[in-house]
Design an enzyme around this catalytic site. Structure first.
Site, PDB file in Angstrom:
ATOM      1  N   HIS A  54       0.838  -1.209   0.000  1.00 43.06           N
ATOM      2  CA  HIS A  54       0.000   0.000   0.000  1.00 43.06           C
ATOM      3  C   HIS A  54       0.871   1.257   0.000  1.00 43.06           C
ATOM      4  O   HIS A  54       0.658   2.194  -0.765  1.00 43.06           O
ATOM      5  CB  HIS A  54      -0.915  -0.030   1.228  1.00 43.06           C
ATOM      6  CG  HIS A  54      -1.629   1.258   1.515  1.00 43.06           C
ATOM      7  ND1 HIS A  54      -2.555   1.814   0.654  1.00 43.06           N
ATOM      8  CD2 HIS A  54      -1.567   2.114   2.572  1.00 43.06           C
ATOM      9  CE1 HIS A  54      -3.032   2.935   1.169  1.00 43.06           C
ATOM     10  NE2 HIS A  54      -2.440   3.152   2.329  1.00 43.06           N
ATOM     11  N   HIS A  78       2.988   7.572   5.917  1.00 47.45           N
ATOM     12  CA  HIS A  78       1.719   8.182   6.321  1.00 47.45           C
ATOM     13  C   HIS A  78       0.885   7.348   7.290  1.00 47.45           C
ATOM     14  O   HIS A  78       0.061   7.889   8.007  1.00 47.45           O
ATOM     15  CB  HIS A  78       0.879   8.563   5.091  1.00 47.45           C
ATOM     16  CG  HIS A  78       0.147   7.408   4.462  1.00 47.45           C
ATOM     17  ND1 HIS A  78       0.711   6.610   3.502  1.00 47.45           N
ATOM     18  CD2 HIS A  78      -1.096   6.924   4.665  1.00 47.45           C
ATOM     19  CE1 HIS A  78      -0.170   5.687   3.138  1.00 47.45           C
ATOM     20  NE2 HIS A  78      -1.266   5.858   3.827  1.00 47.45           N
ATOM     21  N   GLU A  82      -0.457   6.015  12.972  1.00 46.23           N
ATOM     22  CA  GLU A  82      -1.771   5.442  13.236  1.00 46.23           C
ATOM     23  C   GLU A  82      -1.687   3.941  13.523  1.00 46.23           C
ATOM     24  O   GLU A  82      -2.350   3.438  14.411  1.00 46.23           O
ATOM     25  CB  GLU A  82      -2.676   5.709  12.018  1.00 46.23           C
ATOM     26  CG  GLU A  82      -4.079   5.158  12.139  1.00 46.23           C
ATOM     27  CD  GLU A  82      -4.965   5.986  13.059  1.00 46.23           C
ATOM     28  OE1 GLU A  82      -4.534   7.085  13.458  1.00 46.23           O
ATOM     29  OE2 GLU A  82      -6.070   5.531  13.383  1.00 46.23           O
ATOM     30  N   ASP A  83      -0.880   3.248  12.755  1.00 46.32           N
ATOM     31  CA  ASP A  83      -0.961   1.784  12.772  1.00 46.32           C
ATOM     32  C   ASP A  83       0.182   1.056  13.465  1.00 46.32           C
ATOM     33  O   ASP A  83       0.102  -0.151  13.662  1.00 46.32           O
ATOM     34  CB  ASP A  83      -1.051   1.245  11.325  1.00 46.32           C
ATOM     35  CG  ASP A  83      -2.350   1.669  10.652  1.00 46.32           C
ATOM     36  OD1 ASP A  83      -3.296   2.003  11.392  1.00 46.32           O
ATOM     37  OD2 ASP A  83      -2.404   1.684   9.416  1.00 46.32           O
ATOM     38  N   ASP A 146      -3.394   8.154  -1.053  1.00 43.58           N
ATOM     39  CA  ASP A 146      -3.817   7.115  -0.122  1.00 43.58           C
ATOM     40  C   ASP A 146      -5.206   6.601  -0.517  1.00 43.58           C
ATOM     41  O   ASP A 146      -5.441   5.399  -0.628  1.00 43.58           O
ATOM     42  CB  ASP A 146      -3.840   7.719   1.290  1.00 43.58           C
ATOM     43  CG  ASP A 146      -4.250   6.728   2.356  1.00 43.58           C
ATOM     44  OD1 ASP A 146      -3.852   5.559   2.249  1.00 43.58           O
ATOM     45  OD2 ASP A 146      -4.954   7.131   3.298  1.00 43.58           O
ATOM     46  N   ASP A 266     -19.976  14.603 -26.522  1.00 43.81           N
ATOM     47  CA  ASP A 266     -18.525  14.574 -26.631  1.00 43.81           C
ATOM     48  C   ASP A 266     -17.935  13.195 -26.383  1.00 43.81           C
ATOM     49  O   ASP A 266     -16.857  13.052 -25.843  1.00 43.81           O
ATOM     50  CB  ASP A 266     -17.891  15.628 -25.724  1.00 43.81           C
ATOM     51  CG  ASP A 266     -18.666  15.765 -24.450  1.00 43.81           C
ATOM     52  OD1 ASP A 266     -19.443  14.849 -24.149  1.00 43.81           O
ATOM     53  OD2 ASP A 266     -18.488  16.776 -23.771  1.00 43.81           O
TER      54      ASP A 266
HETATM   55 MN    MN Z   1      -3.017   4.546   3.984  1.00 47.21          MN
END
Ligand code: MN
Length: 735
Positions: A54, A78, A82-83, A146, A266
């Protein structure tokens, strides 16, 4: 530009190296990759892939946008805070510096908000909140990258989650990508959302496009050849290619314009990219000279760029042989880069060798001011630059803070707004009943300045008597101010009417009680004494009577001129002695019986404020008749000679008596609000309040003057005040 699916770390780094050359920058990115790989070690995505896959996709998307090295590094990092256990912002800051850790922090924060509620105006607020929280354009780019990969791998989630995330993507993320002009990301996000939100329609549109695909490609190729023949006879550098519309935009046009698939104009689209602006117009001229343009379909976004900086010439032409209709876009290479990568193109990281510092500085400032404007922007982009400026202006001066209700609804407020503004924005009645608020679960004063991202919960009480006049000074939004003003004005009028009525009735009752003639209170007579008692108008006078600013006794004395109230002390004492046997039992106005005396003024002493139920004594004052004190009042302790026995009347009319209390407590927010609430619940009115934090900064002393019916009533009030949190003691005082 194409954002490749599922790249390896090698492919990603190759992408990075295509525009980042300096070793220290490459080292930073590789360090971020290694750090993230280790931090997420053992973690797998719902798809079963290692987590780091990821991160590689996110970083690769950022590299495809030619983001600066720190943003690419932030792409790798990123999800670490958090993880991953044990990895805080401080750790990231230590390893990679403040700039990257700030970016990671903002990405994490935004990730923790669920943008629910899909009404259009809400979605608009969500976008604003998102942008305001990001603060830095690069954070938005990381968030978009993300989300892009999360949408690409959405099928591994539960159906409900799929739908929710797809809705959020369509309503919040895709419009932001659009606003930034990153059409590639925007289109893919839209198509992926479409697929999950409306799978049936998606399959339908996809099928239709497929069926026509070979036809379409053939028609486009023929047209391209024709145009090439024309353009090649001039000395212009250009490239020309066909392009396909993405599914969601076709679907939107079918729904919005209520057209069948065949009618979407179009579908056949051609783009011509050239070197200069002048050549754009020149090419347009040659095309219009050969093919009939459809009126009203020509748009010059070169002279007048869209708000998202998009520039291009658009025209729609009819091909004469088959009558096919083509949308043709003509633009320069630079414009094309902006159209594809949008603002990211402006942000494009360039490793410059010998650029002057001032120029670099100026460029950064331009970017920043552009971003400020961008983050202020609200409504869907407008083709009219004037209107765009108006929207911009409006937003700069109005909505600036975006807060959330506990249920995740976004409330937009002017900057500097308080919980009271927030309450009124939810509902006027909520505003009126507000007694307190929590921000991010902590109780705060009502004048707290709210910040973007704050979760605000308003505490209300149905017994609240409504907004305080002080609130007008606290609130920032005109909306709240107007509502508070309207409430107070209305309340004042109602109160005043009631008071006038009450005042009148009190006079009538008093005259009846004293068995005097009603003539005494004819308006004419009263008007004569209004000014003497220093009231401006008759109504003011009645209000004064109701508020007991003037005693009934003194009014009657003035009205009833037969009566003399001048009596010296000796005369009073004589009177007491003389009439001691006659035992008058008529209660005076204050509810006290003074045996033997019913012709002189009797009033309650202000110092100890006796109330029915108190043990009392009469004090023959100098020139002011009999003052009734509590037996234990220190002021009469040494005055035994002037005291006479007095009693409370047995059947007291409903009358209120004022008493003084002091509440000692530990200091806290909303103490006064809670005290007032107790008083209201006990049907007591507050005459005067004086609350101050003591020098120790820990305790508060609150002096109250309240009206009560009798001693029993007072006991109940005191008992309830003692139950208020942080109250230490409540005492009745004499002064
Ligand atoms: Mn992520």
């Amino acid at each position: 530009m194409a954002i490749k699916q599922e790249v390896t770390i090698e492919e990603c780094m190759e992408n990075v190296r295509s525009y980042i050359k300096r070793p220290e920058n490459l080292e930073l990115i590789e360090k971020a990759y290694k750090f993230a790989e280790k931090a997420h070690e053992g973690q797998v995505r719902k798809s079963g892939q290692p987590y780091v896959v990821h991160l590689i996709q996110v970083a690769n998307t950022l590299a495809s946008l030619h983001c600066d090295p720190k943003t690419v590094a932030a792409g790798f990092l990123h999800d670490t805070v958090e993880d991953c256990e044990g990895i805080s912002e401080a750790v990231i800051a230590k390893e990679f510096g403040k700039e990257i850790s700030t970016m990671v922090e903002a990405v994490t924060k935004i990730g923790n908000i669920q943008f629910k509620d899909e009404k259009e105006y809400q979605a608009n607020n969500h976008r604003k909140l998102f942008i305001a929280m990001a603060k830095d354009i690069r954070v938005i780019l990381v968030k978009l990258a993300d989300r892009l990969h999360n949408m690409r791998t959405l099928q591994y989630l539960s159906p409900e989650k799929e739908k929710r995330i797809a809705m959020e993507t369509l309503n919040v993320y895709a419009p932001i990508a659009h606003r930034l002009g990153i059409s590639e990301i925007k289109n893919e996000l839209e198509d992926l959302s479409f697929k999950y939100i409306n799978p049936k329609k998606y399959a339908e549109v996809k099928d239709l496009v497929r069926q026509k695909e070979s036809d379409r490609i053939e028609q486009v190729n023929m047209m391209i050849e024709d145009i090439q023949v024309i353009l090649d006879s001039y000395n212009i550098d250009y490239r020309i290619f066909g392009r396909s519309k993405h599914f969601y935009s076709i679907y939107k046009k079918m729904v919005k314009k209520n057209k069948r698939f065949e009618e979407i104009l179009d579908l056949l689209a051609i783009r011509i990219v050239t070197d200069t602006k002048a050549h754009c117009y020149e090419i347009l001229g040659y095309i219009h000279a050969t093919y009939r343009p459809i009126p009203g379909r020509f748009k010059d976004y070169v002279a007048m760029p869209k708000a998202n900086m998009y520039q291009s010439l658009h025209t729609t032409i009819v091909e004469p042989t088959h009558g096919n209709i083509f949308e043709v876009q003509i633009r320069t290479e630079d414009m094309d880069a902006i159209a594809e990568r949008g603002v990211a193109a402006h942000w494009t990281y360039k490793e410059k060798g010998s650029v002057r510092r001032e120029i670099e500085q100026k460029e950064i400032e331009d970017k920043l001011s552009w971003f400020r404007d961008f983050s202020m922007m609200t409504d869907e982009e407008s083709d009219d630059p004037l209107e765009y400026m108006n929207v911009l202006q409006k937003d700069i001066f109005e909505a600036n803070v975006y807060c959330l209700t506990p249920l995740g609804k976004v409330i937009a407020l002017p900057s500097g707004s308080t919980p009271i503004d927030f309450a009124y924005r939810i509902h006027t009645e909520i505003g009126h009943k507000t007694i307190g608020a929590t921000v991010n679960r902590a109780i705060v004063p009502l004048n707290t300045e709210l910040k973007t991202g704050d979760v605000v919960d308003i505490l209300t009480n149905n017994n609240s008597s409504g907004p305080s006049p002080d609130w007008i000074k606290i609130v920032k939004s005109g909306h709240a101010r107007n509502k508070i003003r309207a409430f107070l004005q209305h309340k004042e009028q109602v109160d005043r009417k009631d008071l006038i009525k009450t005042g009148k009735q009190m006079l009538v009752d008093e005259i009846n009680r004293l068995k005097l003639s009603q003539d005494l209170i004819q308006e004419k007579r009263i008007e004569n004494i209004v000014h003497n008692l220093s009231f401006k108008t008759l109504d003011d006078f009645y209000v004064g009577v109701a508020n007991k600013r003037v005693s009934l006794q003194s009014i009657v004395d003035r009205l009833d001129t037969r009566k003399s109230s001048q009596m010296d002390d000796e005369a009073v004492i004589k009177l007491v002695n003389k009439n001691n046997e006659t035992r008058s039992v008529r209660a005076t106005a204050c509810g006290v019986i003074v045996p033997g005396i019913d012709t002189i003024a009797v009033s309650l002493a202000n110092c100890c404020s006796p109330i029915p139920g108190d043990s009392i004594e009469g004090y023959i004052s100098k020139g002011q008749g009999v003052k009734v004190h509590r037996s234990d009042c220190p002021n009469i302790a040494n005055e035994k000679k002037r005291l006479i026995p007095v009693f409370w009347a047995d059947d007291l009319e409903e009358k209120l008596y004022e008493v003084n209390l002091i509440v000692y407590s530990d200091d806290r927010n909303y103490l006064l609000t809670d005290i007032v609430t107790v008083l209201q619940q006990q049907n007591t009115s507050l005459r005067h309040v004086d609350s101050k934090v003591n020098d120790d900064n820990l305790t508060t002393t609150t002096k109250l003057r309240i009206s009560v019916k009798n001693g029993q009533h007072l006991q109940v009030i005191i008992a309830n005040l003692k139950k208020v949190r942080s109250v230490v003691e409540v005492v009745r005082v004499t002064h």
